[in-house]
Each structure stands twice: as C-alpha cells, then as structure tokens.
Design a protein around this motif. Structure first.
Motif, PDB file in Angstrom:
ATOM      1  N   THR A   2      35.855  22.606  44.482  1.00  0.00           N
ATOM      2  CA  THR A   2      35.995  22.979  43.087  1.00  0.00           C
ATOM      3  C   THR A   2      35.331  24.330  42.868  1.00  0.00           C
ATOM      4  OG1 THR A   2      35.902  20.655  42.441  1.00  0.00           O
ATOM      5  CG2 THR A   2      35.477  22.274  40.723  1.00  0.00           C
ATOM      6  N   LEU A   3      36.030  25.242  42.211  1.00  0.00           N
ATOM      7  CA  LEU A   3      35.498  26.569  41.914  1.00  0.00           C
ATOM      8  C   LEU A   3      35.476  26.799  40.416  1.00  0.00           C
ATOM      9  CD1 LEU A   3      37.445  28.677  44.558  1.00  0.00           C
ATOM     10  CD2 LEU A   3      35.019  28.100  44.620  1.00  0.00           C
ATOM     11  N   THR A   4      34.394  27.370  39.946  1.00  0.00           N
ATOM     12  CA  THR A   4      34.269  27.729  38.532  1.00  0.00           C
ATOM     13  C   THR A   4      33.775  29.161  38.453  1.00  0.00           C
ATOM     14  OG1 THR A   4      33.697  25.446  37.972  1.00  0.00           O
ATOM     15  CG2 THR A   4      33.180  27.142  36.330  1.00  0.00           C
ATOM     16  N   LEU A   5      34.441  29.953  37.628  1.00  0.00           N
ATOM     17  CA  LEU A   5      34.034  31.330  37.398  1.00  0.00           C
ATOM     18  C   LEU A   5      33.353  31.414  36.041  1.00  0.00           C
ATOM     19  CD1 LEU A   5      34.167  34.306  38.418  1.00  0.00           C
ATOM     20  CD2 LEU A   5      36.222  34.528  36.993  1.00  0.00           C
ATOM     21  N   TRP A   6      32.067  31.770  36.055  1.00  0.00           N
ATOM     22  CA  TRP A   6      31.384  32.060  34.804  1.00  0.00           C
ATOM     23  C   TRP A   6      31.797  33.468  34.423  1.00  0.00           C
ATOM     24  CZ3 TRP A   6      25.690  29.962  34.882  1.00  0.00           C
ATOM     25  CH2 TRP A   6      25.720  28.558  34.963  1.00  0.00           C
ATOM     26  N   HIS A   7      32.502  33.570  33.319  1.00  0.00           N
ATOM     27  CA  HIS A   7      33.269  34.760  32.993  1.00  0.00           C
ATOM     28  C   HIS A   7      32.965  35.243  31.581  1.00  0.00           C
ATOM     29  CE1 HIS A   7      36.823  37.334  32.768  1.00  0.00           C
ATOM     30  NE2 HIS A   7      37.340  36.610  31.804  1.00  0.00           N
ATOM     31  N   ASN A   8      32.934  36.564  31.445  1.00  0.00           N
ATOM     32  CA  ASN A   8      32.865  37.203  30.137  1.00  0.00           C
ATOM     33  C   ASN A   8      34.087  38.115  30.054  1.00  0.00           C
ATOM     34  OD1 ASN A   8      32.462  38.818  27.908  1.00  0.00           O
ATOM     35  ND2 ASN A   8      30.375  39.393  28.441  1.00  0.00           N
ATOM     36  N   PRO A   9      35.089  37.763  29.257  1.00  0.00           N
ATOM     37  CA  PRO A   9      36.319  38.550  29.215  1.00  0.00           C
ATOM     38  C   PRO A   9      36.131  39.979  28.721  1.00  0.00           C
ATOM     39  CG  PRO A   9      36.370  36.815  27.549  1.00  0.00           C
ATOM     40  CD  PRO A   9      35.144  36.599  28.377  1.00  0.00           C
ATOM     41  N   ARG A  10      35.002  40.276  28.118  1.00  0.00           N
ATOM     42  CA  ARG A  10      34.743  41.640  27.640  1.00  0.00           C
ATOM     43  C   ARG A  10      34.130  42.517  28.736  1.00  0.00           C
ATOM     44  NH1 ARG A  10      31.845  41.976  22.159  1.00  0.00           N
ATOM     45  NH2 ARG A  10      32.650  44.092  22.394  1.00  0.00           N
ATOM     46  N   CYS A  11      33.760  41.923  29.858  1.00  0.00           N
ATOM     47  CA  CYS A  11      33.114  42.629  30.959  1.00  0.00           C
ATOM     48  C   CYS A  11      34.157  43.055  31.990  1.00  0.00           C
ATOM     49  CB  CYS A  11      32.070  41.721  31.603  1.00  0.00           C
ATOM     50  SG  CYS A  11      31.374  42.353  33.133  1.00  0.00           S
ATOM     51  N   ARG A  12      34.183  44.333  32.305  1.00  0.00           N
ATOM     52  CA  ARG A  12      35.168  44.853  33.258  1.00  0.00           C
ATOM     53  C   ARG A  12      35.007  44.218  34.635  1.00  0.00           C
ATOM     54  NH1 ARG A  12      35.042  49.204  36.869  1.00  0.00           N
ATOM     55  NH2 ARG A  12      33.014  49.773  36.034  1.00  0.00           N
ATOM     56  N   SER A  14      33.775  41.344  35.384  1.00  0.00           N
ATOM     57  CA  SER A  14      34.190  39.951  35.289  1.00  0.00           C
ATOM     58  C   SER A  14      35.719  39.843  35.293  1.00  0.00           C
ATOM     59  CB  SER A  14      33.593  39.321  34.026  1.00  0.00           C
ATOM     60  OG  SER A  14      33.698  37.939  34.057  1.00  0.00           O
ATOM     61  N   ARG A  15      36.373  40.721  34.548  1.00  0.00           N
ATOM     62  CA  ARG A  15      37.842  40.727  34.537  1.00  0.00           C
ATOM     63  C   ARG A  15      38.401  41.073  35.919  1.00  0.00           C
ATOM     64  NH1 ARG A  15      36.930  43.796  29.863  1.00  0.00           N
ATOM     65  NH2 ARG A  15      37.752  45.640  30.935  1.00  0.00           N
ATOM     66  N   GLU A  16      37.752  42.001  36.613  1.00  0.00           N
ATOM     67  CA  GLU A  16      38.197  42.381  37.950  1.00  0.00           C
ATOM     68  C   GLU A  16      38.047  41.218  38.934  1.00  0.00           C
ATOM     69  OE1 GLU A  16      36.071  45.914  39.113  1.00  0.00           O
ATOM     70  OE2 GLU A  16      37.060  47.135  37.585  1.00  0.00           O
ATOM     71  N   ALA A  17      36.947  40.491  38.862  1.00  0.00           N
ATOM     72  CA  ALA A  17      36.746  39.337  39.738  1.00  0.00           C
ATOM     73  C   ALA A  17      37.796  38.270  39.459  1.00  0.00           C
ATOM     74  CB  ALA A  17      35.335  38.767  39.553  1.00  0.00           C
ATOM     75  N   LYS A  18      38.060  38.012  38.206  1.00  0.00           N
ATOM     76  CA  LYS A  18      39.085  37.027  37.834  1.00  0.00           C
ATOM     77  C   LYS A  18      40.449  37.454  38.366  1.00  0.00           C
ATOM     78  CE  LYS A  18      41.025  34.593  33.845  1.00  0.00           C
ATOM     79  NZ  LYS A  18      42.414  34.797  34.205  1.00  0.00           N
ATOM     80  N   GLN A  19      40.763  38.725  38.244  1.00  0.00           N
ATOM     81  CA  GLN A  19      42.047  39.226  38.728  1.00  0.00           C
ATOM     82  C   GLN A  19      42.148  39.104  40.255  1.00  0.00           C
ATOM     83  OE1 GLN A  19      44.630  40.374  36.617  1.00  0.00           O
ATOM     84  NE2 GLN A  19      45.718  39.977  38.533  1.00  0.00           N
ATOM     85  N   LEU A  20      41.065  39.394  40.960  1.00  0.00           N
ATOM     86  CA  LEU A  20      41.054  39.232  42.422  1.00  0.00           C
ATOM     87  C   LEU A  20      41.376  37.799  42.819  1.00  0.00           C
ATOM     88  CD1 LEU A  20      37.893  41.234  43.569  1.00  0.00           C
ATOM     89  CD2 LEU A  20      40.222  41.612  44.350  1.00  0.00           C
ATOM     90  N   LEU A  21      40.745  36.863  42.150  1.00  0.00           N
ATOM     91  CA  LEU A  21      40.978  35.444  42.443  1.00  0.00           C
ATOM     92  C   LEU A  21      42.413  35.057  42.113  1.00  0.00           C
ATOM     93  CD1 LEU A  21      37.603  34.054  41.091  1.00  0.00           C
ATOM     94  CD2 LEU A  21      38.290  34.216  43.497  1.00  0.00           C
ATOM     95  N   ASP A  22      42.899  35.524  40.973  1.00  0.00           N
ATOM     96  CA  ASP A  22      44.295  35.248  40.593  1.00  0.00           C
ATOM     97  C   ASP A  22      45.253  35.830  41.624  1.00  0.00           C
ATOM     98  OD1 ASP A  22      43.682  33.833  38.260  1.00  0.00           O
ATOM     99  OD2 ASP A  22      43.827  35.614  36.976  1.00  0.00           O
ATOM    100  N   ASP A  23      45.017  37.061  42.040  1.00  0.00           N
ATOM    101  CA  ASP A  23      45.892  37.725  43.010  1.00  0.00           C
ATOM    102  C   ASP A  23      45.921  37.008  44.351  1.00  0.00           C
ATOM    103  OD1 ASP A  23      46.443  39.625  41.074  1.00  0.00           O
ATOM    104  OD2 ASP A  23      45.224  41.203  42.007  1.00  0.00           O
ATOM    105  N   LYS A  24      44.805  36.378  44.715  1.00  0.00           N
ATOM    106  CA  LYS A  24      44.718  35.631  45.984  1.00  0.00           C
ATOM    107  C   LYS A  24      45.278  34.220  45.846  1.00  0.00           C
ATOM    108  CE  LYS A  24      42.089  38.454  48.600  1.00  0.00           C
ATOM    109  NZ  LYS A  24      42.558  39.015  49.833  1.00  0.00           N
TER     110      LYS A  24
END
Length: 115
Positions: A2-12, A14-24
């Motif tokens: 199980t993976l959980t990303l603690w994320h702040n959508p206003r943080c660049r 954080s958005r880049e990390a989320k996008q990397l995970l989505d892309d993979k």
C-alpha cells in the motif's frame, strides 16, 4: 504494498512527485495532509520510516510558523511533532509512504526509491 502520498497540490515538488508516480502507473492513495492532518503518532511512525534522527530533519524550518513558534531551540521531540500537527505547513513534502518505509520527495524522483 500500500502506498500513500502525503501531498500538497499547491506545492510544485509535490505535484511533480505525483505526476512521476502517475506516469509510472503506480497505484497510490493521495492524502492532502493540510486538510487531513496527521496525528503525533502517525508522524512518529513516518519519521521512523524516513530514517530521520529528529522531527526537525523533516520540518520546513524557513516557514514563518517555525519562527513564530520559536522552534529553533526546541529539543523536545513531542513538542516539535505537536507543532507539526498544529501547523501542518511545517511538514516537508511530498512524502511517499509504504508499509515499511517512506521517502521524502526532495527532489521528487526520490519517491521512486521505495517502489
């Protein structure tokens, strides 16, 4: 796993990390930790998974709240963690958390290290 990303959508970063995970194509849950604030105990668990020696290692020490709360000389770990709960902007992000480890996405590519 199980993976959980603690994320702040206003943080660049954080958005880049989320996008990397989505892309993979990685499956993960998103927790917007500013809205769903972690408890002191959750912070302790993640701190251990990150392998940091102290809560300060995980804090955004340049935040105004850090200065306003006079945390620079605070040595009590519980008080540092309580400050992170009361002022979650102090939590450095993004953080990808698995069952047994975590990675701080600074730089964002570091989150890929726990996959």
């Amino acid at each position: 796993m199980t993976l959980t990303l603690w994320h702040n959508p206003r943080c660049r970063k954080s958005r880049e990390a989320k996008q990397l995970l989505d892309d993979k194509g990685v499956e993960f849950e998103v927790r917007e930790y500013l809205n769903e604030v972690p408890t002191v105990e959750e912070l302790r668990v993640v701190l251990a998974k990150l392998g940091f020696d102290t809560a300060r290692d995980w804090m955004r020490t340049k935040e105004a709240d850090y200065r306003a709360l006079s945390l620079k000389d605070e040595t009590d770990e519980t008080k540092l963690l309580e400050a992170m709960v009361s002022h979650p902007k102090l939590i450095e992000r993004p953080v990808l958390i698995s069952d047994d480890k975590a990675a701080l996405g600074r730089p964002p590519e570091k989150v890929l290290g726990i996959l």
